[in-house]
Design an enzyme around this catalytic site. Sequence first.
Site, PDB file in Angstrom:
ATOM      1  N   TYR A 172       0.841  -1.202   0.000  1.00 23.43           N
ATOM      2  CA  TYR A 172       0.000   0.000   0.000  1.00 23.43           C
ATOM      3  C   TYR A 172       0.878   1.254   0.000  1.00 23.43           C
ATOM      4  CZ  TYR A 172      -3.128   3.750   1.234  1.00 23.43           C
ATOM      5  OH  TYR A 172      -3.803   4.959   1.210  1.00 23.43           O
ATOM      6  N   ARG A 219       1.832   8.450  12.753  1.00 27.04           N
ATOM      7  CA  ARG A 219       1.418   9.709  13.400  1.00 27.04           C
ATOM      8  C   ARG A 219      -0.107   9.899  13.378  1.00 27.04           C
ATOM      9  NH1 ARG A 219       2.844  14.419   9.659  1.00 27.04           N
ATOM     10  NH2 ARG A 219       1.021  13.510   8.609  1.00 27.04           N
ATOM     11  N   ARG A 229     -10.486   5.068   8.429  1.00 34.08           N
ATOM     12  CA  ARG A 229      -9.376   4.608   7.573  1.00 34.08           C
ATOM     13  C   ARG A 229      -8.413   3.840   8.466  1.00 34.08           C
ATOM     14  NH1 ARG A 229      -9.368  10.027   4.958  1.00 34.08           N
ATOM     15  NH2 ARG A 229      -8.113  10.661   6.734  1.00 34.08           N
ATOM     16  N   PHE A 289      15.527  19.364  -1.686  1.00 36.68           N
ATOM     17  CA  PHE A 289      14.150  18.932  -1.953  1.00 36.68           C
ATOM     18  C   PHE A 289      13.920  17.519  -1.414  1.00 36.68           C
ATOM     19  CE2 PHE A 289      10.218  18.347  -4.103  1.00 36.68           C
ATOM     20  CZ  PHE A 289      10.260  17.178  -4.826  1.00 36.68           C
TER      21      PHE A 289
HETATM   22  C1  D9A Z   1       6.705  14.130  -2.103  1.00 30.80           C
HETATM   23 CL1  D9A Z   1       6.353  15.281  -5.892  1.00 30.80          CL
HETATM   24  C2  D9A Z   1       5.355  13.967  -1.702  1.00 30.80           C
HETATM   25  N1  D9A Z   1       5.026  13.656  -0.356  1.00 30.80           N
HETATM   26  C3  D9A Z   1       5.603  14.285   0.711  1.00 30.80           C
HETATM   27  C4  D9A Z   1       6.618  15.381   0.394  1.00 30.80           C
HETATM   28  O1  D9A Z   1       7.855  14.853  -0.045  1.00 30.80           O
HETATM   29  C5  D9A Z   1       7.793  13.858  -1.067  1.00 30.80           C
HETATM   30  C6  D9A Z   1       4.324  14.155  -2.642  1.00 30.80           C
HETATM   31  C7  D9A Z   1       4.647  14.545  -3.921  1.00 30.80           C
HETATM   32  C8  D9A Z   1       5.985  14.757  -4.298  1.00 30.80           C
HETATM   33  C9  D9A Z   1       7.027  14.552  -3.391  1.00 30.80           C
HETATM   34  C10 D9A Z   1       9.189  13.722  -1.698  1.00 30.80           C
HETATM   35  C11 D9A Z   1      10.052  14.810  -1.740  1.00 30.80           C
HETATM   36  C12 D9A Z   1      11.341  14.630  -2.316  1.00 30.80           C
HETATM   37  C13 D9A Z   1      11.775  13.385  -2.809  1.00 30.80           C
HETATM   38  C14 D9A Z   1      10.874  12.293  -2.745  1.00 30.80           C
HETATM   39  C15 D9A Z   1       9.571  12.460  -2.183  1.00 30.80           C
HETATM   40  O2  D9A Z   1      11.222  11.040  -3.224  1.00 30.80           O
HETATM   41  C16 D9A Z   1      12.497  10.882  -3.843  1.00 30.80           C
HETATM   42  O3  D9A Z   1       8.638  11.441  -2.142  1.00 30.80           O
HETATM   43  C17 D9A Z   1       8.957  10.142  -1.805  1.00 30.80           C
HETATM   44  O4  D9A Z   1       5.305  14.000   1.884  1.00 30.80           O
HETATM   45  C18 D9A Z   1       3.876  12.767  -0.104  1.00 30.80           C
HETATM   46  C19 D9A Z   1       4.238  11.245  -0.040  1.00 30.80           C
HETATM   47  C20 D9A Z   1       4.913  10.944   1.265  1.00 30.80           C
HETATM   48  C21 D9A Z   1       2.908  10.483  -0.130  1.00 30.80           C
HETATM   49  C22 D9A Z   1       5.134  10.861  -1.189  1.00 30.80           C
HETATM   50  C23 D9A Z   1       6.877  16.250   1.623  1.00 30.80           C
HETATM   51  C24 D9A Z   1       5.605  17.016   1.983  1.00 30.80           C
HETATM   52  N2  D9A Z   1       5.541  17.380   3.249  1.00 30.80           N
HETATM   53  C25 D9A Z   1       4.379  18.126   3.739  1.00 30.80           C
HETATM   54  C26 D9A Z   1       4.032  17.599   5.108  1.00 30.80           C
HETATM   55  C27 D9A Z   1       3.116  16.458   5.043  1.00 30.80           C
HETATM   56  O5  D9A Z   1       3.142  15.737   6.036  1.00 30.80           O
HETATM   57  O6  D9A Z   1       2.378  16.409   4.057  1.00 30.80           O
HETATM   58  O7  D9A Z   1       4.723  17.244   1.201  1.00 30.80           O
HETATM   59  C28 D9A Z   1       4.723  19.523   4.022  1.00 30.80           C
HETATM   60  O8  D9A Z   1       5.905  19.774   4.279  1.00 30.80           O
HETATM   61  O9  D9A Z   1       3.784  20.290   4.098  1.00 30.80           O
END
Ligand code: D9A
Length: 416
Positions: A172, A219, A229, A289
Amino acid sequence: MASAILASLFHPSEVLALVQYKLAPKTKFDYSNDKTRERLYHHLNMTSRSFAAVIQDLDEELKDAICLFYLILRGLDTIEDDMTIDLETKIPYLKTFHEIIYQKGWTFTKNGPNEKDRQLLVEFDVVIEGFLKLKPAYQTIIADITKRMGNGMAHYATAGIRVDTIADYDEYCHYVAGLVGLGLSEMFSACGFESPMVAKRKDLSNSMGLFLQKTNITRDYLEDLRDNRRFWPKEIWGLYAEKMEDLVKPENCDKAKQCLSHMVWNAMEHIKDVLEYLEMIKNPSCFKFCAIPQVMAIATLNMLHTNYKIFTHENIKIRKGETVWLMKESDTIDKVAAIFRLYAREINNKSNPLDPHFVNIGVLCGEIEQICVSKYPGSTAELSRLQAGVMAGTSGSVITAAAVVAGAVVLKSTFA
Ligand code: D9A
């Protein structure tokens, strides 16, 4: 701002980072010459302010492609998450979203009123307009990932399908997060910023997603339970309770904490891959990033570990000061390795020796220390610098108080 400084009062380096962040001139990104781009970055800032800034610091070649990838995934996620949409309606959208992103003018108004990113889908035609302007190479990568993720989400949304085994849990998390890591790695290699090896190491790219997603799932136990969920695997919580929701019962407090340690341990197993992945990333804007969400995740796991509040309070976060400090300290592999060592030590120090996972977590923390010292020797100097900054206790807070007063005076004079 004041509440953030108060919360970080005993963490001088965080107070310093907060004051510096407040005083630092904010980069103004001007998109006024392109209405579509202006609207896209508006939506990006609406979805996640802190991370939006990191995406906008990416080199021009990748910036729009990753902004659109982020918004398209957030759109798909908003349909998957919306429990007011019935399965008959939801599943076809999940499975065809990779075709929808090519349909000029398409918008979506079926989200419930409380969906945080509902407006993004109401104005999704703007996202599609931006997507269709991307280079075909990026369009193909985004469409392929969206197809595999949509089908994976549809599978787990199907009635009766649950996250039972740890293998289900990994599958998942691969669908909703691991695939994002794979897609980004393909973009990094496709544009030439990173070596082709980055796209080849799908195992490491997958772990980048699983470490983030498993931290979020651990979390969000209570928030997800409230919305019916359930992502914690039965193979884990079944060792500590009859039903997943029994973990919140006060009489199950010890069992609940043991289950939490098990979930933390399971998430920490991806740290070695995360460090090996970050070591491959050479482009400075790509590195930050990739590194910032990972250091936020280890800081969050440290906050979660032995913290019974996840069973009583929703939406618990790390301090604002801590996030600003972490964003400041995530620009080299040595600094990132030092941060992982710092939190691995804190996690190990707060572990309860009577907890069944005390040794498992201890071994992982030991391995993190060993890997960082052997592969990133520069992390030792960075660690002592960080620890010097983190000096707790009276002396630290005295300096903090002084810094606060100084900061207030500066702020007052600046804005008077
Ligand atoms: C990411 Cl293009 C995410 N997700 C994240 C953010 O980081 C990853 C969604 C779309 C993209 C990227 C991310 C960043 C850099 C490299 C990555 C990566 O891989 C090589 O993804 C693996 O959370 C969502 C998923 C975890 C589902 C992938 C970071 C982000 N943080 C949010 C806080 C949060 O908890 O949502 O979005 C924020 O800082 O507001």
